[in-house]
Design an enzyme around this catalytic site. Structure first.
Site, short mmCIF file in Angstrom:
data_model
loop_
_atom_site.label_atom_id
_atom_site.label_comp_id
_atom_site.label_asym_id
_atom_site.label_seq_id
_atom_site.Cartn_x
_atom_site.Cartn_y
_atom_site.Cartn_z
N LYS A 1 0.84 -1.20 0.00
CA LYS A 1 0.00 0.00 0.00
C LYS A 1 0.86 1.23 0.00
O LYS A 1 1.79 1.36 0.82
CB LYS A 1 -0.88 0.02 1.27
CG LYS A 1 -1.80 1.23 1.35
CD LYS A 1 -3.05 1.04 0.51
CE LYS A 1 -3.82 2.33 0.27
NZ LYS A 1 -3.42 3.03 -0.99
N GLN B 1 7.29 3.95 4.06
CA GLN B 1 5.89 3.50 4.12
C GLN B 1 5.74 2.25 5.01
O GLN B 1 4.69 2.06 5.61
CB GLN B 1 5.42 3.20 2.68
CG GLN B 1 3.91 3.33 2.47
CD GLN B 1 3.44 4.74 2.21
OE1 GLN B 1 4.08 5.47 1.47
NE2 GLN B 1 2.34 5.14 2.81
N LYS C 1 5.38 1.68 -3.18
CA LYS C 1 5.38 3.01 -3.77
C LYS C 1 5.68 2.84 -5.25
O LYS C 1 6.38 1.92 -5.65
CB LYS C 1 6.46 3.89 -3.15
CG LYS C 1 6.21 5.37 -3.31
CD LYS C 1 5.32 5.91 -2.18
CE LYS C 1 4.88 7.31 -2.42
NZ LYS C 1 4.20 7.85 -1.21
N GLY D 1 -2.55 8.29 -4.49
CA GLY D 1 -1.85 9.46 -5.00
C GLY D 1 -0.60 9.82 -4.22
O GLY D 1 -0.34 9.29 -3.14
N ASP D 2 0.17 10.70 -4.79
CA ASP D 2 1.33 11.33 -4.15
C ASP D 2 1.61 12.57 -5.01
O ASP D 2 0.70 13.05 -5.71
CB ASP D 2 2.52 10.37 -4.08
CG ASP D 2 3.62 10.85 -3.13
OD1 ASP D 2 3.48 10.70 -1.91
OD2 ASP D 2 4.64 11.41 -3.61
N ASN E 1 -1.91 19.01 -2.30
CA ASN E 1 -2.92 18.35 -1.45
C ASN E 1 -2.61 18.49 0.04
O ASN E 1 -3.47 18.91 0.82
CB ASN E 1 -3.01 16.87 -1.85
CG ASN E 1 -3.91 16.10 -0.91
OD1 ASN E 1 -3.45 15.49 0.05
ND2 ASN E 1 -5.20 16.15 -1.15
N SER F 1 -6.79 6.11 3.59
CA SER F 1 -6.85 5.16 2.47
C SER F 1 -7.26 3.78 2.98
O SER F 1 -8.05 3.08 2.34
CB SER F 1 -5.50 5.05 1.77
OG SER F 1 -5.28 6.12 0.89
P1 NDP Z 1 1.05 17.65 -4.72
O1 NDP Z 1 1.51 17.23 -6.06
O2 NDP Z 1 -0.41 17.85 -4.49
O3 NDP Z 1 1.79 19.00 -4.29
C1 NDP Z 1 3.18 19.05 -4.23
C2 NDP Z 1 3.60 20.45 -3.81
O4 NDP Z 1 4.97 20.44 -3.50
C3 NDP Z 1 3.42 21.47 -4.92
O5 NDP Z 1 3.17 22.73 -4.35
C4 NDP Z 1 4.79 21.42 -5.61
O6 NDP Z 1 5.12 22.61 -6.31
C5 NDP Z 1 5.71 21.25 -4.42
N1 NDP Z 1 6.91 20.54 -4.85
C6 NDP Z 1 6.99 19.29 -5.37
N2 NDP Z 1 8.25 18.97 -5.67
C7 NDP Z 1 8.99 20.06 -5.36
C8 NDP Z 1 10.36 20.34 -5.44
N3 NDP Z 1 11.22 19.45 -5.92
N4 NDP Z 1 10.76 21.57 -5.00
C9 NDP Z 1 9.89 22.47 -4.52
N5 NDP Z 1 8.56 22.25 -4.42
C10 NDP Z 1 8.13 21.07 -4.82
O7 NDP Z 1 1.63 16.57 -3.71
P2 NDP Z 1 1.17 16.23 -2.22
O8 NDP Z 1 0.70 17.45 -1.52
O9 NDP Z 1 0.29 15.05 -2.29
O10 NDP Z 1 2.54 15.73 -1.58
C11 NDP Z 1 3.42 16.60 -0.88
C12 NDP Z 1 4.32 15.78 0.02
O11 NDP Z 1 3.52 15.06 0.96
C13 NDP Z 1 5.17 14.71 -0.68
O12 NDP Z 1 6.38 14.58 0.02
C14 NDP Z 1 4.34 13.44 -0.50
O13 NDP Z 1 5.15 12.29 -0.57
C15 NDP Z 1 3.82 13.67 0.91
N6 NDP Z 1 2.62 12.91 1.29
C16 NDP Z 1 1.48 12.96 0.53
C17 NDP Z 1 0.37 12.26 0.94
C18 NDP Z 1 -0.92 12.32 0.21
O14 NDP Z 1 -1.88 11.72 0.67
N7 NDP Z 1 -1.03 13.03 -0.89
C19 NDP Z 1 0.40 11.42 2.15
C20 NDP Z 1 1.62 11.51 2.90
C21 NDP Z 1 2.69 12.22 2.46
P3 NDP Z 1 5.06 22.60 -7.92
O15 NDP Z 1 3.62 22.47 -8.26
O16 NDP Z 1 5.68 23.88 -8.31
O17 NDP Z 1 5.86 21.40 -8.36
O1 2IT Z 2 3.13 8.97 1.34
C1 2IT Z 2 1.98 8.54 1.54
O2 2IT Z 2 1.67 8.00 2.60
C2 2IT Z 2 0.99 8.71 0.48
N1 2IT Z 2 1.30 9.28 -0.56
C3 2IT Z 2 -0.41 8.16 0.64
C4 2IT Z 2 -0.43 6.70 0.31
C5 2IT Z 2 -1.80 6.06 0.30
O3 2IT Z 2 -1.82 4.87 -0.04
O4 2IT Z 2 -2.81 6.69 0.61
#
Ligand code: NDP
Ligand code: 2IT
Length: 438
Positions: A82, A103, A118, A157-158, A232, A371
């Site tokens: 997952k 994870q 992942k 998603g991520d 997100n 999730s």
């Molecule tokens: P999104 O794609 O929704 O948003 C990512 C954000 O981070 C954007 O604002 C993006 O800017 C910025 N970003 C991405 N890469 C870079 C970089 N190299 N340098 C600077 N800014 C950057 O992703 P999420 O919000 O889902 O994910 C954000 C973080 O949270 C990640 O580390 C992810 O692994 C983690 N995460 C996400 C979960 C989820 O449920 N979605 C769960 C747990 C952790 P730009 O648009 O300009 O690229």
């Molecule tokens: O980093 C994370 O935990 C996620 N991107 C969410 C993974 C999930 O299966 O909901």
């Protein structure tokens, strides 16, 4: 560790994630006979299966482009694989293996039956049309579908993968397999998604922050909060922090940061959601559109005086120099919305300076936990209300915090990172021993 580095050359992010866990849990492992003689940690750091594939897809000019696709099936000791899918040009095996490794411990901390995985692609969604995204997702799933299933491996998603991409991926999965089931999470509510899943990572991160504040007899009211990212996780961390009285001063993207001295309001978050999730614009437009918000090109949130930092963009986005200046400006808490956003030397500095540090594998676990709740609802073929899901999420974050405290309490302080690593390890290690896998 030497062996792992030798066996996995040129994977610095993966080495970083493994070393962080090894260092913090080694004394515990050595002290506990049951684990001491085994090579459990080394086994855990080797993916059960690593899948790589080609995705060729047609762009709007009619030309065929090609990208790399992956799924790292890291651990199935406590449940099916997952974890999310990341679409970003930086994606490679080092990054996906670090994420899949994190994870393992994160999913274990949720107390739900979730193994770890992942995946993703080096595909860059920026500037692509909706049609290009759809064709890419369909071709990605045409390769991935044979490796996943609702009780085998459940992607979500991520970075770069949100509701739109999950929709296109699910549509293709269904077409190929003739199955409508819970093979993906983060689905839209109308066709099998869970309420609160979009909010869950950000909300969960703020719930975890509340626990850290309570441990120091403080609360969110009036705290100056810096959030990086505007995707997100950042959007919903900001929303919940504002609701609970925090002064959220920043959001950012890869181009720059917006700063609101008096704090962003809910209307700014609503604007950001439309800007980022529908118009796919730059965060600069928030400052262009509202008074009282300034934009700083190529800067990060960490240059401002903050009491709480919630790095919620990407790995290694908060370094030693930055935490050093934040601490001299009054920083008291770092709670990770992103995965591994704080560099190892910065984490050591935070510990040495009595800054409470919430590691991502604990503080952002609310996303994958919800999730897990989506999977339960799909299996039961029903929907829970927002209140029910939010309550379960809060319960899970409370329980994760309790585990971090139980295993991370040191004389006079709490090392939440050590606690998260040990608590996460124990459940997986015990399962591996029970199942004869180690
Ligand atoms: P999104 O794609 O929704 O948003 C990512 C954000 O981070 C954007 O604002 C993006 O800017 C910025 N970003 C991405 N890469 C870079 C970089 N190299 N340098 C600077 N800014 C950057 O992703 P999420 O919000 O889902 O994910 C954000 C973080 O949270 C990640 O580390 C992810 O692994 C983690 N995460 C996400 C979960 C989820 O449920 N979605 C769960 C747990 C952790 P730009 O648009 O300009 O690229
Ligand atoms: O980093 C994370 O935990 C996620 N991107 C969410 C993974 C999930 O299966 O909901």
């Amino acid at each position: 560790m030497d062996r792992i580095i030798k066996k996995n050359p040129n994977q610095p992010e993966f080495h970083q994630a493994v070393l962080e866990v090894f260092e913090s849990i080694l004394p515990f492992v050595v002290k506990n006979k049951k684990y001491a003689k085994r090579t459990l940690l080394e086994i855990m750091s080797e993916p059960e299966r690593t899948i790589g594939f080609r995705i060729s897809w047609q762009n709007d000019e009619g030309n065929i482009e090609v990208n790399k696709g992956y799924r790292v099936q890291m651990s199935s000791s406590i449940g099916p694989y997952k974890g999310g899918l990341r679409f970003h040009p930086s994606v490679n095996l080092s990054i996906l293996k670090f994420l899949a490794f994190e994870q393992i411990f994160k999913n274990s901390l949720t107390s739900l039956p979730l193994g770890a995985g992942k995946g993703g692609s080096d595909f860059d969604p920026k500037g692509k049309s909706d049609n290009e995204i759809r064709r890419f997702c369909q071709n990605f799933m045409t390769e991935l579908y044979r490796h996943i299933g609702d009780s085998t491996d459940i992607p979500a998603g991520d970075i770069g993968v949100g509701a739109r991409e999950i929709g296109y991926l699910f549509g293709q999965y269904k077409k190929i397999t003739n199955q409508f089931n819970g093979v993906l999470t983060g689905k839209t509510y109308g066709w099998g998604g869970s309420l609160i899943r979009p909010e869950a990572t950000g909300y969960g991160c703020v719930y975890f922050t509340q626990h850290l504040l309570k441990d120091r007899n403080e609360d969110l009211e009036g705290q100056k909060i810096g959030i990086s990212g505007s995707g997100n996780v950042a959007q919903y961390a900001a929303e919940k922090a504002i609701e609970l009285g925090g002064i959220v001063q920043t959001l950012s993207d890869s181009k720059g940061v917006v700063y609101a001295e008096n704090g962003l309001k809910q209307e700014h978050i609503e604007f950001t959601k439309i800007l980022k999730n529908e118009k796919r614009g730059r965060i600069k437009e928030l400052a262009d559109h509202f008074d009282g918000i300034k934009y700083f090109e190529s800067e990060k949130p960490w240059r401002f005086p903050l009491s709480i930092a919630l790095p919620s963009a990407t790995q290694n986005e908060l370094n030693l120099g930055e935490v050093n200046s934040l601490v001299s400006n009054g920083l008291k808490y770092v709670v990770e919305g992103a995965n591994m956003p704080t560099t190892p030397d910065a984490i050591s500095f935070l510990h040495a300076n009595n800054v409470a540090y919430g590691p991502g594998k604990a503080s952002n676990a609310g996303g994958v936990a919800t999730s897990g709740l989506e999977m339960s609802q799909n299996a039961l073929k029903l929907h829970w209300s927002s209140q029910e899901v939010d309550q379960k999420l809060q319960g899970i974050m409370t329980n994760i915090h309790a585990q971090c405290k139980e295993f991370g309490s040191e004389s006079g302080s709490i090392n939440y990172a050590k606690g998260a690593n040990i608590a996460g390890f124990v459940r997986v290690a015990d399962a591996m021993l029970d199942q004869g896998l180690a």
